[in-house]
Each structure stands twice: as C-alpha cells, then as structure tokens.
Design an enzyme around this catalytic site. Structure first.
Site, PDB file in Angstrom:
ATOM      1  N   ALA A 267       0.834  -1.211   0.000  1.00 45.16           N
ATOM      2  CA  ALA A 267       0.000   0.000   0.000  1.00 45.16           C
ATOM      3  C   ALA A 267       0.862   1.251   0.000  1.00 45.16           C
ATOM      4  O   ALA A 267       0.599   2.215  -0.735  1.00 45.16           O
ATOM      5  CB  ALA A 267      -0.942  -0.012   1.206  1.00 45.16           C
ATOM      6  N   TYR A 268       1.901   1.250   0.810  1.00 47.13           N
ATOM      7  CA  TYR A 268       2.786   2.416   0.929  1.00 47.13           C
ATOM      8  C   TYR A 268       3.536   2.674  -0.377  1.00 47.13           C
ATOM      9  O   TYR A 268       3.557   3.802  -0.888  1.00 47.13           O
ATOM     10  CB  TYR A 268       3.769   2.178   2.074  1.00 47.13           C
ATOM     11  CG  TYR A 268       4.864   3.206   2.190  1.00 47.13           C
ATOM     12  CD1 TYR A 268       4.613   4.457   2.734  1.00 47.13           C
ATOM     13  CD2 TYR A 268       6.169   2.913   1.760  1.00 47.13           C
ATOM     14  CE1 TYR A 268       5.625   5.403   2.849  1.00 47.13           C
ATOM     15  CE2 TYR A 268       7.187   3.853   1.877  1.00 47.13           C
ATOM     16  CZ  TYR A 268       6.909   5.095   2.420  1.00 47.13           C
ATOM     17  OH  TYR A 268       7.899   6.030   2.525  1.00 47.13           O
TER      18      TYR A 268
END
Length: 397
Positions: free
Chosen positions: A303-304
């Site tokens: 996600a990051y």
C-alpha cells in the site's frame, strides 16, 4: 505562535499533550501566589510525619497545567476556559514528570464550544488527575496580511512537527523562509519547532490541518498567505507510520489511507497553492517519495509503495504542465531514515538496509532536509521533474 484557534480546526478526537517536571520551586511559587502554605506542601518535617511520608504538590498546581494546554495547544490562543470538573486520583511529588493531555470529545460549532477530556499521568503511566473541560473558542479579528514586497519567502511543510519535516522546517528557516509548520496530532512538537525557529530569529507558525481533507488544506494555505503575504514553496512530507502487512491481510481501506495521505493530499495541496505559487519568484514544490519505488520493493509494504509511486508520477506530470509557468516540481526520495516512522520496522530489516548501503549508515532527517533546501533554492532553478535520491548509494541510476 500557533495559528489562531478556529472551531473549524478541531474535530472529535483532536488531541494535544506536553510534559512538565514538578520542582520544589514550582511548589514554593504556587504557595506564594495563592497563599496556600499548608505544611503538607511546604514543610518537609511535617509532611514526613503524615501518611504521605513527604511533600505533596498542591492539587491545583497540577490542575493548573490544564490551563496551559488549553491556552497554548488545544484550542490555543483565543481560548476561554469556561468550566472544569476534576477528579484527583494520586498525589504528585517533587521530581514527578507529568504528561498533560487533552482530547476533544464534543464540538458545538454554533456556540464555538469544545468539550475536552483532560488527564494527567505521572512517569509511571499512572493517572493522577482526570476531568472534563468546556472551552469557548473566541472569534478573533483577522490579522492584516504582511506585504510580500519585503521579499520574504514562504514555505508550507506538511508533517512538520517531527522527523524529516521538523528538520526541513528548521533548515528552510535558516535560509530565510517564513515557515508554516503543519501538524495533525502533536501540537506540542509543532510548537517546539516553531519555538526553535523563533529563538534563531526566524519566522514560523504552526497550523493544525489534516491534509487528507480538502477543507483543512484550503485553510492551511489560506493561513500561510494571510499571515506572511504569499507562498513561495510547498514541501509535502506528511505520512502515516509504516505498517508491514502481507497482501492477503491488506484491506482496501489500508490502500485508501496511504493514497489519501500521499497522492490525494498532494493533489489538494497543489490545487490550493497554485494561485499563490504562480505569483512567486522561483516557486517550487517538493514531495517526499521513496527509493522503494525504484527497485525491488520492500516486503509487506504494497500500500505504501503504491501510493508513493502514484505521488512520483503525479509530481512529474505537474512538472511538465507547470514548467512553462515557472513552477518547479521535484521528488526527494529517501532510503531508510532514522525517524519515528520506521519504529515498527523489524530490527533485522534496519540492519540489512544499513549493511547494503555503500555509506554503511542509514540516513538522518537532516540529510533529507539538506536535499530539500537545495531543490527549493535558486541553485536548483533549472531542475524540475527530477527524483533526488538520498539513500547513501542504495539505489544508483
């Protein structure tokens, strides 16, 4: 000083905290001010004969720090303390380190009233006091904007209360920028950064804003322009702590949160800042990316890294579109850096990152701040759409 308290700047869950160590001088001054010279507080021999076996600080001395957190941090300047319920739970002694906290539990916007849960803990994480405050946020007349004709350069630094953001704020202040230190939760740290800048004869204010919210972003940029008369640069550094999650446990909400703080926040910030940047000389936007998007990405950070990759792509697109208008957009991409953000990273991962770095050390926040200072300066006036990697050689391209 902090941004003028506005009711729109606070929501249920807004928090602030600060620490204070109780000294014998505190107790003596409080006794002299109030006339409360109860020997339990000021006479050691008497106090040692009681069940407390020593001097105990006045209960209202501890409670007085609630006034401090209301007047300085939440809601800050312009606050009127209306009422307070207090429950004293444990005695406070000389040498105790108190942590004073306040959290908004209710907002009455029409009356400009906040309800705060207040509590004080000692160094053993024991509650010594708790209660509830009601505070009215006064509506203050707007300050006249400073004329931009004095040549002042103005920068907004998101996530500026700690780590890379705090070092960037201090570094740019030394270069002559008036700095708007944006924060979300840690008002005390943001105010500390402002204090450091002001002690060095710089200009700075702290402004609470959730940069994932368009209304907060508009207020942040408007405050910068109102206070300092314009906007020259924007540094988008705000981020969530790293949370390592295998893909099968990654929720859609996890991805949305990362996109909100990195990609969408940049979108809202640039949209709000563009009218002001377009009137500035050497206008510049720097977004904080990561070298994790360059090569094999770290495990369990999908996600990051996805959000940072989107931010990098957006920044390059903006560089193309707004280059003809004289606004530069660049990325500073750190490697693993010694900040609170990597506190949750496995120690093995930190050690491996250090050993795989040709310079054999992790970056420090000031290393990143120096790169940012270069990119917003006239020395980088012909650099746009670039990614400046600050990773000790971990990635070479």
């Amino acid at each position: 000083m902090s941004d003028d308290a506005t009711i729109a700047g606070f929501t249920v869950g807004s928090q602030a905290e600060f620490d204070h160590v109780i000294t014998a001088e505190d107790i003596q001054r409080f006794a002299e001010l109030t006339g409360d010279d109860n020997p339990l507080h000021v006479n050691r021999e008497f106090a040692e004969r009681t069940s407390f076996k020593g001097i105990v600080a006045h209960g209202m001395l501890s409670a007085s720090f609630i006034s401090t957190i209301i007047g300085k941090y939440i809601p800050g300047p312009g606050a009127l303390w209306m009422s307070q319920a207090i429950e004293f739970l444990l005695p406070v002694r000389i040498g105790d380190r108190l942590r004073i906290r306040a959290e908004v539990t209710a907002v009455q916007a029409s009356q400009r009233i906040l309800t705060l849960r207040t509590e004080i803990q000692n160094q053993h994480d024991q509650l010594v006091l708790r209660g509830e405050s009601k505070v009215r946020v006064l509506e203050l007349p707007a300050e006249p904007a400073r004329a931009a004709a004095d040549g002042i350069r103005v920068v907004v630094v998101t996530g500026g209360s700690r780590g890379i953001g705090a070092d960037t704020a201090r570094r740019l202040a030394r270069d002559g920028f008036a700095v708007v230190v944006n924060y979300l939760n840690d008002a005390a740290s943001a105010e500390h950064v402002v204090g450091q800048i002001e002690r060095d004869e710089g200009r700075a204010i702290s402004v609470r804003a959730d940069v994932a919210k368009p209304s907060d972003v508009e207020r942040l940029i408007e405050t910068a322009v109102k206070r300092f008369g314009g906007l020259t640069a924007l540094v988008h550094n705000a981020s969530h702590p790293l949370v390592y999650k295998p893909f099968e446990t990654l929720s859609a909400d996890d991805l949305v949160k990362q996109m909100e703080i990195h990609y969408y926040a940049a979108y809202h910030l640039v949209r709000a800042a563009l009218p002001h940047l377009s009137r500035a000389e050497n206008a510049s936007v720097v977004c904080i990316g990561t070298v994790a998007t360059d090569d094999v990405p770290p495990l369990h950070l999908a996600a990051y890294t996805a959000a940072k990759a989107a931010l990098t792509s957006l920044t390059k697109s903006l560089a193309v579109e707004y280059g003809p208008k004289g606004i530069r957009f660049n990325i500073v991409a750190p490697g693993m850096t010694g900040t609170a953000m990597i506190a949750g990273a496995p120690e093995k991962a930190k050690l491996i990152a250090k050993m795989q770095t040709p310079l054999r050390r992790l970056a420090e926040p000031e290393d990143i701040a120096e790169a940012i200072a270069f990119l917003v300066s006239p020395r980088a006036r012909h650099i746009t759409g670039e990614t400046l990697r600050v990773c000790g050689g971990t990635v070479m391209q």
